[in-house]
Design a protein around this motif. Structure first.
Motif, PDB file in Angstrom:
ATOM      1  N   VAL A 188     -58.675  78.324  88.201  1.00 36.38           N
ATOM      2  CA  VAL A 188     -57.366  78.109  88.833  1.00 36.38           C
ATOM      3  C   VAL A 188     -56.676  79.450  89.079  1.00 36.38           C
ATOM      4  CG1 VAL A 188     -55.030  77.221  88.392  1.00 36.38           C
ATOM      5  CG2 VAL A 188     -57.006  75.762  87.967  1.00 36.38           C
ATOM      6  N   PHE A 213     -55.670  80.988  92.837  1.00 39.59           N
ATOM      7  CA  PHE A 213     -54.318  81.324  93.312  1.00 39.59           C
ATOM      8  C   PHE A 213     -54.201  82.807  93.628  1.00 39.59           C
ATOM      9  CE2 PHE A 213     -53.264  77.091  91.759  1.00 39.59           C
ATOM     10  CZ  PHE A 213     -52.574  76.632  92.863  1.00 39.59           C
ATOM     11  N   TYR A 240     -50.243  82.060 100.871  1.00 37.88           N
ATOM     12  CA  TYR A 240     -49.699  80.874 100.194  1.00 37.88           C
ATOM     13  C   TYR A 240     -48.404  80.367 100.838  1.00 37.88           C
ATOM     14  CZ  TYR A 240     -47.863  77.773  96.639  1.00 37.88           C
ATOM     15  OH  TYR A 240     -47.340  76.681  95.996  1.00 37.88           O
ATOM     16  N   ASN A 254     -47.999  76.826 102.758  1.00 30.76           N
ATOM     17  CA  ASN A 254     -47.123  75.850 102.113  1.00 30.76           C
ATOM     18  C   ASN A 254     -46.118  75.267 103.101  1.00 30.76           C
ATOM     19  OD1 ASN A 254     -47.384  75.119  99.507  1.00 30.76           O
ATOM     20  ND2 ASN A 254     -45.771  76.437  98.715  1.00 30.76           N
ATOM     21  N   CYS A 286     -45.166  78.595  86.078  1.00 24.78           N
ATOM     22  CA  CYS A 286     -46.023  78.400  87.255  1.00 24.78           C
ATOM     23  C   CYS A 286     -45.178  78.652  88.506  1.00 24.78           C
ATOM     24  CB  CYS A 286     -46.635  77.004  87.297  1.00 24.78           C
ATOM     25  SG  CYS A 286     -47.562  76.550  85.830  1.00 24.78           S
ATOM     26  N   CYS A 287     -44.400  79.726  88.449  1.00 22.73           N
ATOM     27  CA  CYS A 287     -43.412  79.997  89.515  1.00 22.73           C
ATOM     28  C   CYS A 287     -44.075  80.447  90.805  1.00 22.73           C
ATOM     29  CB  CYS A 287     -42.423  81.060  89.056  1.00 22.73           C
ATOM     30  SG  CYS A 287     -43.201  82.681  88.865  1.00 22.73           S
ATOM     31  N   GLY A 288     -45.332  80.919  90.734  1.00 23.69           N
ATOM     32  CA  GLY A 288     -46.022  81.347  91.947  1.00 23.69           C
ATOM     33  C   GLY A 288     -45.215  82.370  92.721  1.00 23.69           C
ATOM     34  N   ASP A 330     -45.949  83.107  85.458  1.00 26.85           N
ATOM     35  CA  ASP A 330     -47.174  82.645  86.137  1.00 26.85           C
ATOM     36  C   ASP A 330     -48.323  83.498  85.612  1.00 26.85           C
ATOM     37  OD1 ASP A 330     -47.561  80.941  89.014  1.00 26.85           O
ATOM     38  OD2 ASP A 330     -49.257  82.177  88.391  1.00 26.85           O
ATOM     39  N   PHE A 331     -49.555  82.934  85.599  1.00 22.42           N
ATOM     40  CA  PHE A 331     -50.673  83.747  85.119  1.00 22.42           C
ATOM     41  C   PHE A 331     -51.473  84.384  86.234  1.00 22.42           C
ATOM     42  CE2 PHE A 331     -54.029  80.121  84.116  1.00 22.42           C
ATOM     43  CZ  PHE A 331     -53.988  79.725  85.439  1.00 22.42           C
ATOM     44  N   ALA A 332     -51.145  84.084  87.482  1.00 20.64           N
ATOM     45  CA  ALA A 332     -51.848  84.714  88.612  1.00 20.64           C
ATOM     46  C   ALA A 332     -51.003  85.891  89.098  1.00 20.64           C
ATOM     47  CB  ALA A 332     -52.072  83.700  89.726  1.00 20.64           C
ATOM     48  N   MET A 366     -49.775  86.164  92.772  1.00 20.54           N
ATOM     49  CA  MET A 366     -48.695  85.219  93.118  1.00 20.54           C
ATOM     50  C   MET A 366     -47.369  85.744  92.562  1.00 20.54           C
ATOM     51  SD  MET A 366     -49.980  82.494  94.751  1.00 20.54           S
ATOM     52  CE  MET A 366     -49.052  80.995  94.479  1.00 20.54           C
ATOM     53  N   ALA A 423     -42.823  73.683  89.388  1.00 17.40           N
ATOM     54  CA  ALA A 423     -43.065  72.979  90.662  1.00 17.40           C
ATOM     55  C   ALA A 423     -44.524  73.148  91.069  1.00 17.40           C
ATOM     56  CB  ALA A 423     -42.161  73.549  91.756  1.00 17.40           C
ATOM     57  N   GLY A 460     -47.199  73.124  89.622  1.00 14.58           N
ATOM     58  CA  GLY A 460     -48.040  73.935  88.754  1.00 14.58           C
ATOM     59  C   GLY A 460     -48.621  73.108  87.625  1.00 14.58           C
ATOM     60  N   ASN A 512     -52.095  71.762  87.590  1.00 12.75           N
ATOM     61  CA  ASN A 512     -53.189  72.734  87.479  1.00 12.75           C
ATOM     62  C   ASN A 512     -53.501  73.144  86.044  1.00 12.75           C
ATOM     63  OD1 ASN A 512     -53.573  73.253  90.398  1.00 12.75           O
ATOM     64  ND2 ASN A 512     -51.422  73.834  90.234  1.00 12.75           N
ATOM     65  N   LEU A 513     -52.714  72.657  85.091  1.00 14.61           N
ATOM     66  CA  LEU A 513     -52.967  73.060  83.698  1.00 14.61           C
ATOM     67  C   LEU A 513     -54.275  72.438  83.206  1.00 14.61           C
ATOM     68  CD1 LEU A 513     -49.456  72.810  81.975  1.00 14.61           C
ATOM     69  CD2 LEU A 513     -50.434  74.647  83.362  1.00 14.61           C
TER      70      LEU A 513
HETATM   71  C1  LIG Z   1     -49.274  75.385  93.652  1.00 15.48           C
HETATM   72  S1  LIG Z   1     -48.666  76.865  92.926  1.00 15.48           S
HETATM   73  C2  LIG Z   1     -46.945  76.519  92.807  1.00 15.48           C
HETATM   74  C3  LIG Z   1     -46.109  77.745  92.888  1.00 15.48           C
HETATM   75  C4  LIG Z   1     -44.608  77.506  93.000  1.00 15.48           C
HETATM   76  N1  LIG Z   1     -44.079  76.906  91.799  1.00 15.48           N
HETATM   77  C5  LIG Z   1     -44.272  76.654  94.209  1.00 15.48           C
HETATM   78  O1  LIG Z   1     -43.628  75.612  94.045  1.00 15.48           O
HETATM   79  O2  LIG Z   1     -44.650  77.055  95.321  1.00 15.48           O
HETATM   80  C6  LIG Z   1     -49.206  76.688  91.261  1.00 15.48           C
HETATM   81  C7  LIG Z   1     -48.986  77.930  90.438  1.00 15.48           C
HETATM   82  O3  LIG Z   1     -49.230  77.599  89.079  1.00 15.48           O
HETATM   83  C8  LIG Z   1     -49.845  78.711  88.463  1.00 15.48           C
HETATM   84  N2  LIG Z   1     -50.522  78.256  87.242  1.00 15.48           N
HETATM   85  C9  LIG Z   1     -51.476  77.318  87.131  1.00 15.48           C
HETATM   86  N3  LIG Z   1     -51.854  77.168  85.857  1.00 15.48           N
HETATM   87  C10 LIG Z   1     -51.107  78.035  85.129  1.00 15.48           C
HETATM   88  C11 LIG Z   1     -51.020  78.349  83.751  1.00 15.48           C
HETATM   89  N4  LIG Z   1     -51.806  77.753  82.840  1.00 15.48           N
HETATM   90  N5  LIG Z   1     -50.129  79.269  83.356  1.00 15.48           N
HETATM   91  C12 LIG Z   1     -49.341  79.908  84.250  1.00 15.48           C
HETATM   92  N6  LIG Z   1     -49.396  79.667  85.579  1.00 15.48           N
HETATM   93  C13 LIG Z   1     -50.254  78.730  86.016  1.00 15.48           C
HETATM   94  C14 LIG Z   1     -50.772  79.256  89.528  1.00 15.48           C
HETATM   95  O4  LIG Z   1     -51.153  80.589  89.279  1.00 15.48           O
HETATM   96  C15 LIG Z   1     -49.914  79.093  90.775  1.00 15.48           C
HETATM   97  O5  LIG Z   1     -49.182  80.252  91.058  1.00 15.48           O
END
Ligand SMILES: C[S@@+](CC[C@H](N)C(=O)[O-])C[C@H]1O[C@@H](n2cnc3c(N)ncnc32)[C@H](O)[C@@H]1O
Length: 264
Positions: free
Chosen positions: A21, A25, A32, A36, A70-72, A95-97, A100, A151, A153, A156-157
């Motif tokens: 994941v 990202f 992105y 989106n 997961c602020c992206g 966020d971990f990416a 992003m 939001a 995110g 995806n956990l």
């Molecule tokens: C679909 S994007 C959403 C980004 C933003 N919140 C938005 O609404 O556009 C999902 C985000 O969740 C992050 N993410 C997924 N799993 C995560 C985790 N375990 N810890 C931190 N970030 C995570 C991804 O890196 C990605 O940036």
């Protein structure tokens, strides 16, 4: 079998699911925002704004400790900041990416208010602090936040129960949780939407992004995500109270809200 967490293709366990994941990202970060807004016809902006307004009373408190995890690229964070008073405590945006988060920080970080001479353009304007962090292992103390929002995110956990337990751990008693996520609407609208979501969206995503993985993963991950009733049950099992789901736009998306019980 009930869903326990995201399972990107090829991932054998939770660690490899999370890594897949994160890499996905990081790889789509440059496109992105464009994708989106295009793929949602800008409705995503309404969803972020509506989510932020739900938490207006907490956001209006300058001292409130708030995390957007997961602020992206930070669009929900920006919607939250609009409702923060001047001079208020910065929001944490995690966020971990890194790719992003870096893009997000350009929008919501303190530096967006700096002029070329380094002085603040708007003294006291609310901003957010980027936090490179995993939602399942937050670098935060127990009972240290008044609000956690996320939001698109949570889906995806790698482990949904672990994510809810971690959110519960870092929330203060009486602290609130908001999870904005996609869902699958029923009826005729659901059927029409499924054609778009499962066929048209991945094709456009592949065209613009140049990769076929991420935008096939999106409908698959939404299909595998627990139903609103199941997720509400998981939230209650993690200890949350006042758990509700508010559908947005015919149930294409929806906001889950809950609270860590106040100490009585
Ligand atoms: C679909 S994007 C959403 C980004 C933003 N919140 C938005 O609404 O556009 C999902 C985000 O969740 C992050 N993410 C997924 N799993 C995560 C985790 N375990 N810890 C931190 N970030 C995570 C991804 O890196 C990605 O940036």
């Amino acid at each position: 079998m009930p869903a326990t967490g995201a399972k990107p293709a090829g991932a054998a366990d939770e660690a490899s699911a999370a890594e897949a994941v994160r890499q996905m990202f990081d790889s789509i970060a440059p496109r992105y925002d464009l994708l989106n807004h295009l793929l949602s016809a800008n409705i995503d902006r309404l969803w972020w704004r509506r989510t932020a307004h739900t938490f207006r009373p907490v956001l209006a408190r300058p001292e409130a400790a708030i995390l957007d995890i997961c602020c992206g690229t930070g669009d929900l964070t920006m919607a939250l900041l609009k409702l923060r008073p001047n001079g208020s405590r910065p929001i944490l945006a995690g966020d971990f990416a890194r790719a992003m988060l870096t893009r997000g920080a350009q929008k919501f970080g303190a530096s967006r208010f700096r002029k070329s001479n380094g002085r603040h353009q708007q003294p006291g304007a609310p901003f957010a602090i980027p936090l490179e962090s995993d939602a399942l292992h937050l670098p935060l103390r127990d009972r240290s936040l008044d609000l956690i929002v996320t939001a698109f995110g949570f889906r995806n956990l790698a482990n949904y129960d672990a994510g809810l337990r971690e959110f519960y751990r870092v929330l203060n008693p009486g602290g609130q949780l908001g999870i904005l996520e996609f869902s699958e609407p029923g009826g005729l609208i659901g059927k029409a939407y499924a054609v778009y979501f499962r066929r048209i969206l991945p094709a456009i995503g592949q065209m613009i992004c140049g990769k076929n993985g991420p935008y096939n993963y999106l409908p698959t991950s939404v299909g595998n995500f627990p139903s609103p009733n199941s997720l509400l049950q998981m939230m209650r099992s993690a200890g949350f109270v006042d758990c509700c789901w508010q559908p947005y736009t015919f149930g294409i998306a929806g906001l889950y809200t809950a609270m860590r019980p106040p100490v009585v």
